[in-house]
Structure formats: structure tokens, C-alpha cells
Design a protein around this motif. Structure first.
Motif, PDB file in Angstrom:
ATOM      1  N   GLY A   1      -2.425   9.696  18.693  1.00  0.00           N
ATOM      2  CA  GLY A   1      -3.043  11.400  18.257  1.00  0.00           C
ATOM      3  C   GLY A   1      -3.227  11.407  16.872  1.00  0.00           C
ATOM      4  O   GLY A   1      -3.410  11.495  16.783  1.00  0.00           O
ATOM      5  N   ILE A   2      -2.054  11.000  16.752  1.00  0.00           N
ATOM      6  CA  ILE A   2      -1.877  11.798  14.863  1.00  0.00           C
ATOM      7  C   ILE A   2      -3.082  11.324  13.917  1.00  0.00           C
ATOM      8  O   ILE A   2      -2.865  11.314  13.384  1.00  0.00           O
ATOM      9  CB  ILE A   2      -0.333  11.992  14.858  1.00  0.00           C
ATOM     10  N   ARG A   3      -2.490   9.904  14.103  1.00  0.00           N
ATOM     11  CA  ARG A   3      -3.595   8.200  13.785  1.00  0.00           C
ATOM     12  C   ARG A   3      -4.915   9.009  13.659  1.00  0.00           C
ATOM     13  O   ARG A   3      -5.656   9.324  12.586  1.00  0.00           O
ATOM     14  CB  ARG A   3      -2.958   7.182  13.791  1.00  0.00           C
ATOM     15  N   ASP A   4      -5.566   9.590  14.487  1.00  0.00           N
ATOM     16  CA  ASP A   4      -6.810   9.872  15.364  1.00  0.00           C
ATOM     17  C   ASP A   4      -7.621  11.023  14.388  1.00  0.00           C
ATOM     18  O   ASP A   4      -8.022  11.471  13.571  1.00  0.00           O
ATOM     19  CB  ASP A   4      -7.148   9.888  16.771  1.00  0.00           C
ATOM     20  N   ALA A   5      -6.196  11.981  14.652  1.00  0.00           N
ATOM     21  CA  ALA A   5      -6.717  13.546  14.018  1.00  0.00           C
ATOM     22  C   ALA A   5      -6.537  13.221  11.935  1.00  0.00           C
ATOM     23  O   ALA A   5      -6.849  13.916  12.460  1.00  0.00           O
ATOM     24  CB  ALA A   5      -5.538  14.287  14.113  1.00  0.00           C
ATOM     25  N   LEU A   6      -5.534  12.242  11.706  1.00  0.00           N
ATOM     26  CA  LEU A   6      -5.806  12.641  10.404  1.00  0.00           C
ATOM     27  C   LEU A   6      -6.963  11.233  10.285  1.00  0.00           C
ATOM     28  O   LEU A   6      -7.395  11.878   8.738  1.00  0.00           O
ATOM     29  CB  LEU A   6      -4.564  11.387   9.564  1.00  0.00           C
ATOM     30  N   ALA A   7      -7.189  10.638  10.638  1.00  0.00           N
ATOM     31  CA  ALA A   7      -8.644   9.628  10.626  1.00  0.00           C
ATOM     32  C   ALA A   7     -10.164  10.958  10.661  1.00  0.00           C
ATOM     33  O   ALA A   7     -11.229  10.506   9.319  1.00  0.00           O
ATOM     34  CB  ALA A   7      -8.865   9.007  11.731  1.00  0.00           C
TER      35      ALA A   7
END
Length: 503
Positions: free
Chosen positions: A366-372
Motif C-alpha cells: 500500500g505504501i509502495r503504491d502510494a509513493l509510486a
């Protein structure tokens, strides 16, 4: 140098019979490449060592020769390599002890597990450089004895040796219980007082710039102190008095020690030399008070190095993100952040802070995708090579931020061949993209062929196994030697072509 043959010598797909043919014709450079092959058989290793003495040493270092394969009388360097690895025969040491070449006796002095008689003879060697090398690697009892050697150069080596007993290291700093040295490398060669000119043009002179002696061997004594101060075995109470020493180098030697009182670290934190404060800033042993003093220090590299300190408080690191040039690296404190801290960092309103977190490669999806999907290009660039991102996410990054992120997207380990082809053909091109695509495991033949047009990516692409065999063969005639060597080392090169190239 024959770059085609050197490349072939490193080619993992080169058949064994062609390796034999290369061994039969090799020179020193080709022998070095052959010695590095992982698939070299014991028989081939012996044949190569026989053909080229220089390769015998390399083969011995890499464990491809045993004691039964080496004759110390005719292959002394290979014998020394095996002795250095603890794999040589004890009797070799006695033979090599009589070698007229000082450099070989010096190498012998650095070998572990030497017989006591050999150690004693090396300690009495007429060349002080041999004795100093022995002192550098000697066992505790031998090092302790050499601490009273009349030559200051030997004592300097003892001070460097981490096996030297702590009490002896302390004595080298205080001078208590150690008779004064009577000689040094300077007064061995020059009339004292003498200071070596830093711009010395004398042929054969190997004295260090600034080396000096007025009868007290002061430059060697200074070097001895510096070595002892950097030696982790030196007791902290013997080191502390040097925190106020007028020599910058001696104070500097304390900056990264992990065992000093907090008062010493506090003193070094206000030292006049920025380099001392910068090295101190990276020291995990400094306390919160010193960290916060250094956080406001605008001296060269202080704040950047403090950001790399694994014990820097998160609030301090957040402050440093906005003022220090940290570089494209994952900081230890970020790597160790707890799940709660990771969420806190991901929600920071400061893009520089989110960018620090984006360099982790183990973020929750979830955090990875938000940063992406972050609006800041520098955050997206930092997260772009995170594994697990889909092709659609990677393409969306390029669509939103273009040239700012395209090279980072190309470096993603999950980038597909189709995406890499598109990135390599993208207009306007970004040169770094070609280098990333050329080294990517998923790169396709069309992508690699496009990379050949870039000067810096061309040698990388020439060695990629997905490059079409015909293209690899054509690159053997390239004007650039790096390209030629890479192509010759490419396992995609047809075996028939290899056979034609080997004499």
C-alpha cells in the motif's frame, strides 16, 4: 593486448578444448583472464601455472592450486600466495627465508602460522621493512617484543597491529616502559635535522612528503601515535588526552572511535576542523546531545554524514532531509524504521522526507503504491526500481514525469521486455536509459540493438546474452576495445566463431 582472446578467455561458454588451446599460446595478460575462469579444471590450472609464472600466484590466491602443484624453488610467488592463505607447506617458509629479494621476505613476514624459528629470523632481518611487515601481522607476544625495537618504523607497525596487547599500545602513546627509538627511515638516509621536501624530485627517493627527523624521529613518532589512536585495541583512557592535541591528524583519529567518554565527543563536536566534526557525526557512539549540536552544523559534510548515522533520531533526520545533500542512498535509520515510523514518513508533507522512505525496497504494497503515485517526481524516481510494481504503474510513472524518472523505471527488476523496448526507443532519448536497459536481465534483442547506438551503453549491450549471435559476432570488429572484449566474452557468441578465433 589481444582483446578478442582476452574476452574469449573470460567467456563462460568457451568449450574446454578451446580453453586448452588458449593456455598453450597465452601471454601474461591472457593468462590472467584464464586464471579467473570458474570452470578451470585442476589439470588446466597446473598447465596455466607452468606456462605463466605470474598466473601461478593468481591461481594460488583463488584456491585453484594446492601445495602439491607448486614448487617453491621455481614458483616462489605462488608458494607465498599459498602460505598467505594458510595452505602452504611449513618447510617452504624456511626456504623462502633465504630469498635474496627483500619483497618476498616481506611477503613471507605477513603469512600466518609461521614456525617460531622463521619468525625469529624475520625479526632479525637486516632490512627493517621486513621486520616492520612482521610487526604489522605478528601474534601478541611477538608484537609486544617488537614494540621495543630500536627502529621507529617497526614500532609504527606494532601500533597498527590489532593483535598488539592493549598495555603495549598504551605504552607506545605514553612512552612509559619503552626505551626511546634510536633510528628511523629518515635518519637512516639523511643527516639530521632533515625535513623531506614535499616536492622532492630525487630519483629513487621513497621518503614520504614531510617526513622529518631532528634526532627524535618526530614524523615517525607522530605516525605511530596516529596508528595507535586508530587501533581499536588501544585502551580508551590512553587515547583521551589526545582530544586536545595540537595535531589535527591526531585529533581526527579519535572521531570514529566507539569507546570514548561523552565529554570527549562533546569536545570534538566543536573542533575547529570540519572534517573532524563530519567523521564524528557518522559515529554511532555519539549521544543525543552531540547529535543535536551537529544537526545545526553547516560545516562541510557534517550534516550529510550525520544523516548516515544509524542512531540519528527520526525528528533530526526529518530536519536534515531539508538541509543536507544526502544523495541517492538508503539511510541506515530509514532502513531500520519501524512500521509505525514508516507510515509517519509516508504521510510527511515534505517530499524530501517521502523520498528518503521511497528508497527502501521492502515497503508494504500500500505504501509502495502510494509513493509510486506521488505528485513529486523525486519521490517517484526513488521508488521506481522497487520490486513488485506492475507494468501499468511503471508506464504511468513515465507518462506523468517523463525524463525525470525514465532511467529509474528502466532499472526496475520487474520491467518487462516490451517496456524496455519502448524506453530504449523513447524520444527524446535519455542516455542513462540505454545503460540501464543494456544491463537489464529482461532486455530483448530489439532493446539491446537500440542500446548499441549509445557510446557508453554499447560495451554493456555487447556482453548481454540476449543480443543476437550475428550482432555479437559483428561487434568483434568494433573500433572500441571494450566493445570487442565484451562481445568476445558474450556466451551468445557462436562456438564456431570462437573456434575460428582461437589460434
Amino acid at each position: 593486448m589481444n582483446h578478442v582472446l582476452c574476452g574469449l578467455a573470460a567467456n563462460a561458454a568457451l568449450p574446454s578444448e578451446l580453453v586448452d588451446r588458449l593456455i598453450a599460446v597465452c601471454d601474461a595478460e591472457l593468462a590472467s583472464a584464464l586464471a579467473g575462469r570458474a570452470d578451470l579444471s585442476p589439470g588446466q590450472a597446473v598447465a596455466l601455472a607452468t606456462r605463466c609464472e605470474g598466473s601461478a600466484e593468481q591461481l594460488a590466491h583463488e584456491g585453484k592450486l594446492s601445495a602439491t602443484d607448486v614448487d617453491p624453488a621455481t614458483q616462489p610467488d605462488a608458494a607465498l600466495a599459498l602460505l598467505g592463505a594458510g595452505a602452504g607447506a611449513q618447510e617452504w617458509a624456511r626456504l623462502l627465508l633465504a630469498d635474496p629479494d627483500r619483497r618476498r621476505r616481506e611477503r613471507l613476514a605477513g603469512c600466518p602460522g609461521l614456525p617460531a624459528g622463521v619468525v625469529g629470523a624475520l625479526a632479525a632481518d637486516p632490512d627493517v621493512r621486513v621486520v616492520a611487515e612482521l610487526a604489522l601481522w605478528a601474534a601478541p607476544e611477538v608484537a609486544a617484543g617488537l614494540a621495543s625495537h630500536p627502529h621507529a618504523e617497526v614500532r609504527r607497525a606494532v601500533a597498527d597491529n590489532e593483535a598488539t596487547p592493549p598495555a603495549v599500545l598504551a605504552a607506545l602513546l605514553t612512552g612509559e616502559g619503552v626505551p626511546p627509538a634510536t633510528r628511523c627511515l629518515v635518519c637512516d638516509r639523511e643527516e639530521t635535522p632533515f625535513v623531506h621536501d614535499s616536492q622532492c624530485q630525487r630519483v629513487g627517493c621513497d621518503l614520504l612528503p614531510g617526513a622529518s627527523c631532528d634526532g627524535s624521529h618526530e614524523s615517525t613518532l607522530h605516525d605511530t601515535w596516529q596508528a595507535a589512536l586508530r587501533n581499536p585495541a588501544t585502551p580508551a583512557d590512553a587515547v583521551v588526552p589526545f582530544a586536545d592535541h595540537p595535531s589535527v591528524l591526531l585529533r581526527w583519529a579519535l572521531a570514529d572511535r566507539p569507546d570514548l567518554p561523552s565529554t570527549v565527543y562533546a569536545r570534538l563536536a566543536v573542533d575547529a576542523i570540519p572534517g573532524i566534526r563530519a567523521d564524528l557525526a557518522e559515529n554511532p557512539a555519539i549521544d543525543d546531545g552531540v547529535i543535536r549540536v551537529l544537526a545545526g552544523d553547516r560545516g562541510h559534510d557534517v550534516q550529510r554524514k550525520l544523516a548516515h548515522n544509524p542512531r540519528v533520531p527520526l525528528d533530526v533526520l526529518i530536519h536534515l532531509a531539508g538541509v543536507a545533500k544526502i544523495g541517492a542512498t538508503l539511510l541506515p535509520r530509514i532502513a531500520a524504521a519501524s512500521p509505525v515510523e514508516v507510515e509517519q514518513l509516508a504521510e510527511s508533507p515534505d517530499a524530501a522526507v517521502r523520498m528518503l522512505l521511497a528508497r527502501r525496497r521492502d515497503l508494504p504494497p500500500g505504501i509502495r503504491d502510494a509513493l509510486a503515485a506521488d505528485p513529486a517526481a523525486k519521490v517517484v524516481k526513488a521508488v521506481a526500481s522497487h520490486p513488485g510494481l506492475s507494468e501499468a504503474q511503471l508506464r504511468a510513472m513515465v507518462e506523468r514525469h517523463g525524463a525525470q524518472v525514465v532511467a529509474a523505471v528502466a532499472a526496475n527488476p520487474d520491467a518487462t521486455g516490451a517496456l524496455l523496448e519502448d524506453l530504449a526507443r523513447r524520444e527524446p532519448s535519455v542516455r542513462k536509459v540505454f545503460r540501464e536497459v543494456a544491463r537489464h536481465r529482461n532486455a530483448t534483442a530489439p532493446a539491446l540493438l537500440a542500446c548499441l547506438a549509445d557510446r557508453r551503453a554499447r560495451p554493456v549491450a555487447a556482453g548481454h546474452s540476449a543480443l543476437p549471435p550475428q550482432a555479437v559476432a559483428e561487434l568483434l570488429a568494433d573500433d572500441g576495445w571494450e566493445v570487442v572484449e565484451a562481445a568476445a566474452a558474450n556466451p551468445a557468441l557462436p562456438v564456431a566463431v570462437m573456434a575460428e578465433l582461437v589460434p
